[in-house]
Design an enzyme around this catalytic site. Sequence first.
Site, PDB file in Angstrom:
ATOM      1  N   PHE A 223      65.250  14.042  29.985  1.00 41.20           N
ATOM      2  CA  PHE A 223      65.619  15.396  30.435  1.00 41.20           C
ATOM      3  C   PHE A 223      64.541  16.401  30.001  1.00 41.20           C
ATOM      4  CE2 PHE A 223      69.442  12.993  29.233  1.00 41.20           C
ATOM      5  CZ  PHE A 223      70.158  12.994  30.415  1.00 41.20           C
ATOM      6  N   ASP A 244      62.565  13.537  34.129  1.00 40.57           N
ATOM      7  CA  ASP A 244      63.544  14.531  34.593  1.00 40.57           C
ATOM      8  C   ASP A 244      63.893  14.218  36.038  1.00 40.57           C
ATOM      9  OD1 ASP A 244      64.432  17.514  33.421  1.00 40.57           O
ATOM     10  OD2 ASP A 244      64.572  17.320  35.604  1.00 40.57           O
ATOM     11  N   CYS A 334      74.580  20.957  25.021  1.00 44.45           N
ATOM     12  CA  CYS A 334      74.577  22.403  25.262  1.00 44.45           C
ATOM     13  C   CYS A 334      75.901  22.836  25.859  1.00 44.45           C
ATOM     14  CB  CYS A 334      73.423  22.802  26.166  1.00 44.45           C
ATOM     15  SG  CYS A 334      73.513  22.054  27.795  1.00 44.45           S
TER      16      CYS A 334
HETATM   17  N1  SAH Z   1      64.519  19.728  27.087  1.00 44.85           N
HETATM   18  C1  SAH Z   1      64.217  20.683  28.137  1.00 44.85           C
HETATM   19  C2  SAH Z   1      65.448  21.261  28.781  1.00 44.85           C
HETATM   20  C3  SAH Z   1      66.332  20.242  29.449  1.00 44.85           C
HETATM   21  S1  SAH Z   1      67.571  20.942  30.465  1.00 44.85           S
HETATM   22  C4  SAH Z   1      63.330  21.778  27.549  1.00 44.85           C
HETATM   23  O1  SAH Z   1      63.166  21.843  26.333  1.00 44.85           O
HETATM   24  O2  SAH Z   1      62.805  22.574  28.317  1.00 44.85           O
HETATM   25  C5  SAH Z   1      68.231  19.554  31.265  1.00 44.85           C
HETATM   26  C6  SAH Z   1      67.334  18.919  32.304  1.00 44.85           C
HETATM   27  O3  SAH Z   1      67.983  17.731  32.742  1.00 44.85           O
HETATM   28  C7  SAH Z   1      67.063  19.731  33.556  1.00 44.85           C
HETATM   29  O4  SAH Z   1      65.672  19.897  33.685  1.00 44.85           O
HETATM   30  C8  SAH Z   1      67.603  18.856  34.728  1.00 44.85           C
HETATM   31  O5  SAH Z   1      66.744  18.868  35.854  1.00 44.85           O
HETATM   32  C9  SAH Z   1      67.626  17.483  34.093  1.00 44.85           C
HETATM   33  N2  SAH Z   1      68.613  16.513  34.591  1.00 44.85           N
HETATM   34  C10 SAH Z   1      69.895  16.691  34.972  1.00 44.85           C
HETATM   35  N3  SAH Z   1      70.506  15.517  35.241  1.00 44.85           N
HETATM   36  C11 SAH Z   1      69.588  14.542  35.029  1.00 44.85           C
HETATM   37  C12 SAH Z   1      69.590  13.118  35.136  1.00 44.85           C
HETATM   38  N4  SAH Z   1      70.697  12.451  35.497  1.00 44.85           N
HETATM   39  N5  SAH Z   1      68.462  12.430  34.839  1.00 44.85           N
HETATM   40  C13 SAH Z   1      67.350  13.097  34.449  1.00 44.85           C
HETATM   41  N6  SAH Z   1      67.290  14.437  34.332  1.00 44.85           N
HETATM   42  C14 SAH Z   1      68.389  15.163  34.608  1.00 44.85           C
END
Ligand code: SAH
Length: 395
Positions: A223, A244, A334
Amino acid sequence: MDKKVTLKKSARLSGRCDHPWIYRSQIEKLSGDPLPGDLVGIFGKRGFVGVGYYNPRSEITIRLLSAAPTAIDKEFFKRKIQKAVRYRELAVKETNACRLIASEADGLPGFIVDRYGEVLVVQFLTMGMERLRPPVLEALKEVIPFKGIYERSDTALRSKEGLEAKKGWIEPMRGEETIIQEGNIRYGVRFEAGQKTGLYLDQRENRLEFGKWGFKGEVLDAFCYEGGFALHLALAGCRALGIDSSEEAVKQAEKNRELNGIAEEACVFKAGNIFDELRRMEREAKRFDLVVLDPPSFVKSKEALEGALKGYKEIILRSMKLLKQEGFLAVFSCSYHVDDNLLMQVSQSAAWDVRKRLRVVRFLKQSADHPIDPFIPETYYLKGFLFWVGSIDSL
Ligand code: SAH
């Protein structure tokens, strides 16, 4: 004030105001026919409680703005904004991007301001705040220097409140992107296309800390959004893989890698669904020294909790399997509904299933520019643990 709300005798707030939300079920009587978004005087069994705004469409029918009988005007908002900005001057370090106004946590329910260098990105989330837009924006412009103000009022909450999405420049500085600094890392921030207001500012302190912690070896940033943890860790000497599901985010992560002069060998980004990717890497027997799990909020409501906990357990369990004999796992939630205790329980349960032992290295939380008000538990939403993980007899 001619529009009034009287609270039921039993209402928690009838005489105190330690939480700014008043639910429909707590209201006994309305007088003066308030319209959606109107300011109302709030009265409890011991008399005046405060001033708030009203929206009958929302279960949270009133949000309190002041516990004193104050005029809600430009001067009122200036005082609140000044206070919030003074706190950030003390609390925010190593960056020119942070949250300046955090809604309820700064006494301004429904209003958010994020600073990205010289651009302020604002969100008006509720009907009441939308109606108060003129004095709020005037106050903001008088208190905070800026080159541009961009609006990102395009959240799900707005439609629940009966409002249309709004996006675009309110004050000059045109352009799609700006570059901000976070410790030694720079990010391109896309005003229109980024998630949230552009970046996940609430993880900044954790990203900075992980960059300095001394991690070595292979790192998985699951993510990863636009590179977040992976970039900090790669700059610190790790070999990072960021995944992601958003192809757009991954593209921006690659641009951010170039912007920071990090070699592709040190930091690879990939678009994919983490649930599939973790399984694939398990089959391929990939191993990591650190896995960072920062999923989106799987739980928007209490009702969705059970399914979400299964999701958390699955990614935690699979990540543990991908760790070397001894490794580190950072896991975040979160979602307000998945609190520290639940997150710990899920982590323990996953560890038990894969015969791992855990040690807590750090208790983690949202950055200080997203203040936590203990009287408003919902303001504490991002929590996490950094675990040292080993096989059951190795630690
Ligand atoms: N760690 C990041 C924020 C993550 S927010 C930072 O520090 O900037 C959560 C992220 O998860 C988002 O970018 C979203 O696109 C992604 N996401 C949502 N569902 C997902 C999945 N099933 N597999 C991979 N990524 C996912």
